[in-house]
Write an enzyme that holds these catalytic residues in place. Sequence first.
Site, PDB file in Angstrom:
ATOM      1  N   VAL A   1      37.623  48.263  54.118  1.00 21.55           N
ATOM      2  CA  VAL A   1      37.969  46.850  54.088  1.00 21.55           C
ATOM      3  C   VAL A   1      38.917  46.544  55.251  1.00 21.55           C
ATOM      4  O   VAL A   1      39.893  47.272  55.480  1.00 21.55           O
ATOM      5  CB  VAL A   1      38.641  46.469  52.757  1.00 21.55           C
TER       6      VAL A   1
ATOM      7  N   ASP B   1      35.288  50.193  36.226  1.00 20.72           N
ATOM      8  CA  ASP B   1      36.369  50.860  36.957  1.00 20.72           C
ATOM      9  C   ASP B   1      37.609  49.972  37.004  1.00 20.72           C
ATOM     10  O   ASP B   1      38.275  49.885  38.044  1.00 20.72           O
ATOM     11  CB  ASP B   1      35.918  51.224  38.374  1.00 20.72           C
TER      12      ASP B   1
ATOM     13  N   GLU C   1      37.952  36.507  49.773  1.00 21.17           N
ATOM     14  CA  GLU C   1      39.282  35.930  49.954  1.00 21.17           C
ATOM     15  C   GLU C   1      40.298  37.041  50.147  1.00 21.17           C
ATOM     16  O   GLU C   1      40.204  38.114  49.544  1.00 21.17           O
ATOM     17  CB  GLU C   1      39.659  35.060  48.762  1.00 21.17           C
TER      18      GLU C   1
END
Length: 506
Positions: free
Chosen positions: A59, A168, A123
Site C-alpha cells: 500500500v 481477519d 480513502e
Amino acid sequence: MPDPESEPDPTVPAPPPLGCPDDPTTPAGGSHRPVAFGEQSVPGYEILGEIGRGGMGVVYRARQAGLNRVVALKMVLAGDHAGPGEVARFLAEAEVVAAVRHPHVVQVFEYGEAGGRPFFAMEYLDGGTLGGAIRGAGRLPPRVAAGIVEKLAHGVQAAHDLGIVHRDLKPGNVLLDAAGEPKVVDFGLAKRGGRDDLTRTGAVMGTPSYMAPEQAAGRAKFAGPAADVYALGVILYECLTGRVPFRDEDAVRLLVRVAEDEPPPVREHAPEVPGDLEAVCLRCLRKQPHDRYPTAGALAADLRRYLDGEPVLAPSSGLLSRVAGLLGRSLKDTEFAAYSAAMFWFAAVVLGFDLVIQAAVLGLVAPWVISPCQGAKVVGFAAVLGWFRGWRFRPATAAERQLWSVGGGYIACCLAAAVSLRLGVLGFEPLAEVSVYPPIAMLTALMFFALGSILWGGCYALGVAFLAAGFVMAAAPRYAPLVCGVTWAAALVVVGRRLRRLARQS
C-alpha cells in the site's frame, strides 16, 4: 486496506518472510518478488511513499492528480511476477471492498489495471490503527471500547448483508480517521457467498489470536458470520483489558487453546469493567457459533443497550451463567457426530438386558439369566460399535484414543469390582448381583465426569445423574437394574441427540 503500520501480532512468533510457502496468507502458485517503490507507476496518481505491505499486497500513499486528494493505493506485492492466484485474490478483495458502502468500512474510489498490474485506490486514513491506540493507552475506558466495537459491528453487518465474511478482523485491520472514527480495512481473506472460495479446505487462515475456534481447527473455508462476531469479541476484550484472551509463544499451542480453552473473565484483568459489558464480550467468545450473537447487528444492538444504560440481552457472567457455559462446552464431541445412531442402539441394548435382569430379580424369570445378561450387554455394545465402524475397533484419531482409554478403563474397573465383590462379601448367589449396581453407578459417574473434560460439558450433568441413581439403587436394591437401565438409556439418548444436532450443523 492492510494495516499501514504492518503490525505483527504480539502474541505469536513473527510470521515467515513474505512469499515463504509457510505464510498462511500467501496463495499457492505465485512468485513474491517484492516490487521496489520506484518501479510503480499508475496513471493519474503520484506515489508519495510506502505505507506498509502484507502477505499479498503493498500500500502506497499517493496523490490523485485529477481531484488533488491523498489516497491509499494498493497493488499486488509481486508486481509483474504475480501468479494467477494472487491476481484473482487481489481483484476479489477490490470487488468486495467496493461493494460495501458503510461509514465504518473503508471506501474504495477506483480499481483497475496499470501496465498489466491490478490496483485499487481507497480513502487515506491518517489516525493510525486501533491496535496502536490500545498499545498507547494500555486499555480503553469501557464506554469508549463499547462505542468503537458497536460501530465496527455495524460495518461488519453491512458486509454480512452482502454475503461477505471478513475472516481477519483484528485491531491492526481497524484504522482510525482524523476524528477517531474506526473503519474496517483489509478484506484480503474475505469470503463472499455465492462465489468460489479461494481458500483451501483445512487451511488455517487469519491471525491466530483473533481466530474463531472453527478457524483455528482448520475449517476457515466454512467459517461464516459467526467467526466475525467472535473476532469482534476478541477486539472488545483487548480494548477492555489491553491483552487478547489467549497467548502462547508457540503458534500451534495457541491454536489449540483458541479451539479448546475457555477465555479468562474480562474482570480478572480489568475489575472496573461493568458486568453487563463483560457478559456481552464473553457471549461473543463462545466456542459454538450458535451460542454467540446471531448477527453482528445483534451485537451492536446489545452494545447500544449498555451505552444507553439499559439491561443487555447477554446472560450474566455470574456463577449460574458460568455453570451453564461449562455444561454447554463442546470439546471433542464434534468428532463423533456420526455416532448418533449408535448411541440410540446402545440405549436399546442396555435397557433391554437390564429389564430382563429386573424381571429375574422380581422372580418373573429364572435367576440364572442375570450373569449371562450382564455379559450379553458387553457383547451387544461391541457388536453395535463394530457395525458402525465397519468392524474396525482400533482407534484412528487422538479423540478416539482418549475415548477408548476412558471407556476401556471403565469396563475393566466394572469387571474388577463385580468379581471382587463376588469373591468377597456377596458370594455367587445370582440375586446378589443387584448389590453390585450402586458401586458400578459410582464408577459410571466418574467416567462421565472424565468425559465432561474431553468430550462435552453436558457429561458433567450426566455424571451427577449417575451419582443420584447410585443412592437410589442403594436405597431400593430390588429395583436397581431398572434404575440403572433407565438412567443409562436416558444418558445415551441425550448424548445421541447432541451428536445428531452436531451432525446436522456440520
